[in-house]
Design a protein around this motif. Structure first.
Motif, short mmCIF file in Angstrom:
data_model
loop_
_atom_site.label_atom_id
_atom_site.label_comp_id
_atom_site.label_asym_id
_atom_site.label_seq_id
_atom_site.Cartn_x
_atom_site.Cartn_y
_atom_site.Cartn_z
N ALA A 90 0.83 -1.21 0.00
CA ALA A 90 0.00 0.00 0.00
C ALA A 90 0.86 1.26 0.00
CB ALA A 90 -0.93 0.00 1.21
N ASP A 91 1.97 1.24 0.75
CA ASP A 91 2.88 2.39 0.75
C ASP A 91 3.39 2.66 -0.66
OD1 ASP A 91 3.99 2.61 3.98
OD2 ASP A 91 3.01 0.79 3.33
N LEU A 92 3.81 1.60 -1.33
CA LEU A 92 4.38 1.75 -2.67
C LEU A 92 3.34 2.22 -3.67
CD1 LEU A 92 6.56 -1.51 -2.75
CD2 LEU A 92 7.23 0.78 -1.99
N ILE A 93 2.12 1.66 -3.60
CA ILE A 93 1.06 2.06 -4.52
C ILE A 93 0.64 3.50 -4.27
CG2 ILE A 93 -1.32 1.62 -5.22
CD1 ILE A 93 0.61 -0.46 -6.25
N LEU A 94 0.46 3.86 -3.00
CA LEU A 94 0.09 5.24 -2.67
C LEU A 94 1.18 6.22 -3.10
CD1 LEU A 94 -1.50 4.79 0.88
CD2 LEU A 94 -2.69 5.36 -1.23
N GLY A 95 2.44 5.81 -2.93
CA GLY A 95 3.54 6.67 -3.36
C GLY A 95 3.56 6.85 -4.86
N ALA A 96 3.17 5.80 -5.60
CA ALA A 96 3.18 5.88 -7.06
C ALA A 96 2.01 6.69 -7.60
CB ALA A 96 3.14 4.47 -7.65
N PHE A 97 0.82 6.55 -6.97
CA PHE A 97 -0.38 7.18 -7.51
C PHE A 97 -0.73 8.50 -6.84
CE2 PHE A 97 -1.01 2.86 -9.03
CZ PHE A 97 -1.53 3.07 -10.30
N LEU A 98 -0.31 8.68 -5.57
CA LEU A 98 -0.68 9.91 -4.87
C LEU A 98 0.57 10.69 -4.50
CD1 LEU A 98 -3.68 8.63 -2.68
CD2 LEU A 98 -3.76 9.94 -4.81
N ASN A 99 0.89 10.79 -3.22
CA ASN A 99 2.01 11.62 -2.78
C ASN A 99 2.52 11.12 -1.43
OD1 ASN A 99 0.20 12.79 -0.71
ND2 ASN A 99 -0.78 13.77 -2.47
N PRO A 100 3.67 11.63 -0.97
CA PRO A 100 4.22 11.19 0.31
C PRO A 100 3.29 11.43 1.49
CG PRO A 100 5.91 12.29 -0.97
CD PRO A 100 4.61 12.49 -1.71
N ALA A 101 2.44 12.46 1.43
CA ALA A 101 1.52 12.72 2.55
C ALA A 101 0.55 11.57 2.73
CB ALA A 101 0.76 14.03 2.31
N ALA A 102 0.05 11.01 1.61
CA ALA A 102 -0.85 9.86 1.69
C ALA A 102 -0.12 8.65 2.26
CB ALA A 102 -1.41 9.55 0.31
N VAL A 103 1.13 8.49 1.86
CA VAL A 103 1.95 7.40 2.39
C VAL A 103 2.16 7.59 3.89
CG1 VAL A 103 4.19 6.24 2.30
CG2 VAL A 103 3.14 7.08 0.19
N GLY A 104 2.44 8.82 4.30
CA GLY A 104 2.66 9.11 5.70
C GLY A 104 1.44 8.82 6.56
#
Length: 470
Positions: free
Chosen positions: A223-237
């Motif tokens: 999920a971290d990797l997918i969110l980082g690819a499609f959204l931004n670091p804030a979503a990953v955080g």
């Protein structure tokens, strides 16, 4: 005595409590100095580093634990693990160079973490030897020193304005401490030696575990990797904040149980004690559920209080994710004995297919809806946890010859304690409403902790729960 307080388990849980408390403190400290975007940058790079770290602590690590010819396999195993560590360092460094960027950028963080696998590789070998010697309490406790040092370094570094590098430095301090302590404890030095037969023997154990670990790591960090690819670091955080808090709680119970299970199940299988292995499985799953389910429920019930009181206000989006992930971790617990059970019974293929199917479910779920935001990603993880848990329980029950009725009976203490915690929380809503947020939260924690500990002790006293041995 089966109902006595077994030191190995008690020490393991106490050590994990200390380590997880330090991990929780590090997140709390980070929330005071970093916003979710900055924390997301670190979380994304750290996720990849953890994946490589996991490959070091599985595969040939477990092959050495199961080795029938330890003296012949020991040195070769060290150099295989060291080679894996070097490969991890090269990959992390290569990603960092490919992404690039200045201070605080994702690429720079990858570069800073590139040396981490090199420190962890020899520690993995040392730990396997300690477990071979059945020094489970030692393995459980040495990490506490490193995490205390790491927490101190993280606080001082963030306070000094280092930002993300302070978190990285904390990881290096912990890894260095672990390496020094385990090396001193093992008092065993590898000789440069590659034995093809030893590599092939280890490969039979390592291959399915590595594939399963890769799948497991994708389940934890996909999920971290997918969110980082499609959204931004804030979503990953935001996602990683909620996921890490729930994982911190779950690992308190899951890691000592999983560690003891590998040691105990391997020994019982080698001794041909199938009936004892069956009972060990039931005792382990019963105690683990009774320990972790009430805690995860409490975290879900008080998620908003935890985030608002302990973390910075800008971390508010973490609360709903913490609720979802706490439920998902409770479900995921049902599959934690899949690897030690199936591998020790030489059914690694079944375990591998199960984890692989779970990875497919997660990937499809993330791409279908989980990539939209952190909460959606948490639901995708929960769906995957449920799918894998159902299949895992069916496989383990069939392999060990355990009936559904016996499994349900094993879960009676867990369900009872969890419902008691829920009932007490619901019954005290009006009382807590008359108190301030902080006093109400502190009182709730004290009451639930007392209820949980007292209930566990009573079930052990009447031998409805049994603490495992190594």
């Amino acid at each position: 005595m089966p109902g006595s307080l077994t030191p190995a388990y008690v020490v393991g849980v106490a050590s994990r409590l200390s380590v997880q408390a330090m991990s929780f403190a590090q997140i709390m400290i980070a929330s005071r100095f970093l916003d979710l975007s900055e924390f997301g940058v670190y979380a994304l790079a750290w996720a990849v580093a953890v994946i490589f770290n996991t490959f070091l602590f599985t595969g040939y690590y477990h092959a050495l634990l199961r080795s029938q010819d330890f003296e012949a396999d020991r040195d070769t195993t060290f150099w295989v693990i060291a080679t894996l560590g070097a490969c991890g360092a090269i990959v992390l460094g290569g990603i960092g160079l490919a992404i690039g960027g200045g201070p605080g950028a994702i690429g720079t963080t990858f570069l800073l973490l590139a040396g981490f696998p090199l420190l962890r590789a020899p520690t993995s070998w040392n730990e396997a030897i300690l477990l071979r010697r059945r020094r489970v309490r030692t393995v459980s406790t040495y990490v506490v020193v490193g995490e205390i040092l790491a927490t101190t370094v993280v606080y001082l570094g963030l306070k000094a304005g280092l930002g993300i590098p302070a978190l990285v430095l904390g990881r290096y301090v912990a890894a260095g401490s672990d390496l020094v302590l385990t090396t001193l404890l093992v008092r065993c030095r590898p000789v440069f030696h590659f034995d093809r037969a030893a590599i092939l023997r280890g490969w039979n154990t390592a291959r399915p575990l590595w594939i399963a670990s890769g799948v497991g790591m994708f389940s934890n960090y996909g999920a971290d990797l997918i969110l980082g690819a499609f959204l931004n670091p804030a979503a990953v955080g935001a996602y990683r904040g909620g996921a890490r808090m729930s994982q911190t709680v779950a690992d308190l119970v899951m890691q000592p149980i999983e560690m003891l299970s590998w040691s105990r199940f391997s020994r019982l299988e080698k001794e041909g004690k199938s009936a004892e292995l069956r009972e060990a499985w039931l005792q382990t799953i019963a105690l683990g559920a009774a320990s972790v389910w009430p805690i995860l429920l409490s975290f879900a019930l008080f998620a908003e209080d935890i985030v608002s009181l302990i973390f910075a206000d800008i971390w508010g989006p973490v609360a709903p994710i913490l609720v979802i992930m706490s439920g998902a971790r409770a479900i995921y617990f049902l599959s934690i004995l899949l690897e030690p059970t199936m591998v020790c019974r030489d059914r690694g293929r079944a375990q591998l297919l199960t984890r692989g199917f779970g990875a497919i479910v997660l990937l499809v779920s993330l791409l279908a809806f989980g990539r939209n935001n952190g909460e959606a990603a948490a639901y995708a993880y929960g769906l995957t946890a449920l799918t894998v848990a159902v299949i895992s329980m069916w496989l383990m029950m069939a392999e060990l010859g355990i009936s559904l009725l016996r499994v349900l009976r094993a879960f009676v203490p867990a369900v009872t304690i969890t419902l008691l915690c829920l009932a007490v929380t619901l019954a005290t809503v009006d009382v807590r409403a008359m108190m301030g947020q902080l006093p109400a939260f502190v009182a709730s924690v004290a009451v639930l902790a007392t209820l949980w500990a007292g209930s566990i002790a009573l079930f052990i006293r009447f031998r409805l729960l049994v603490l495992p041995t190594s």
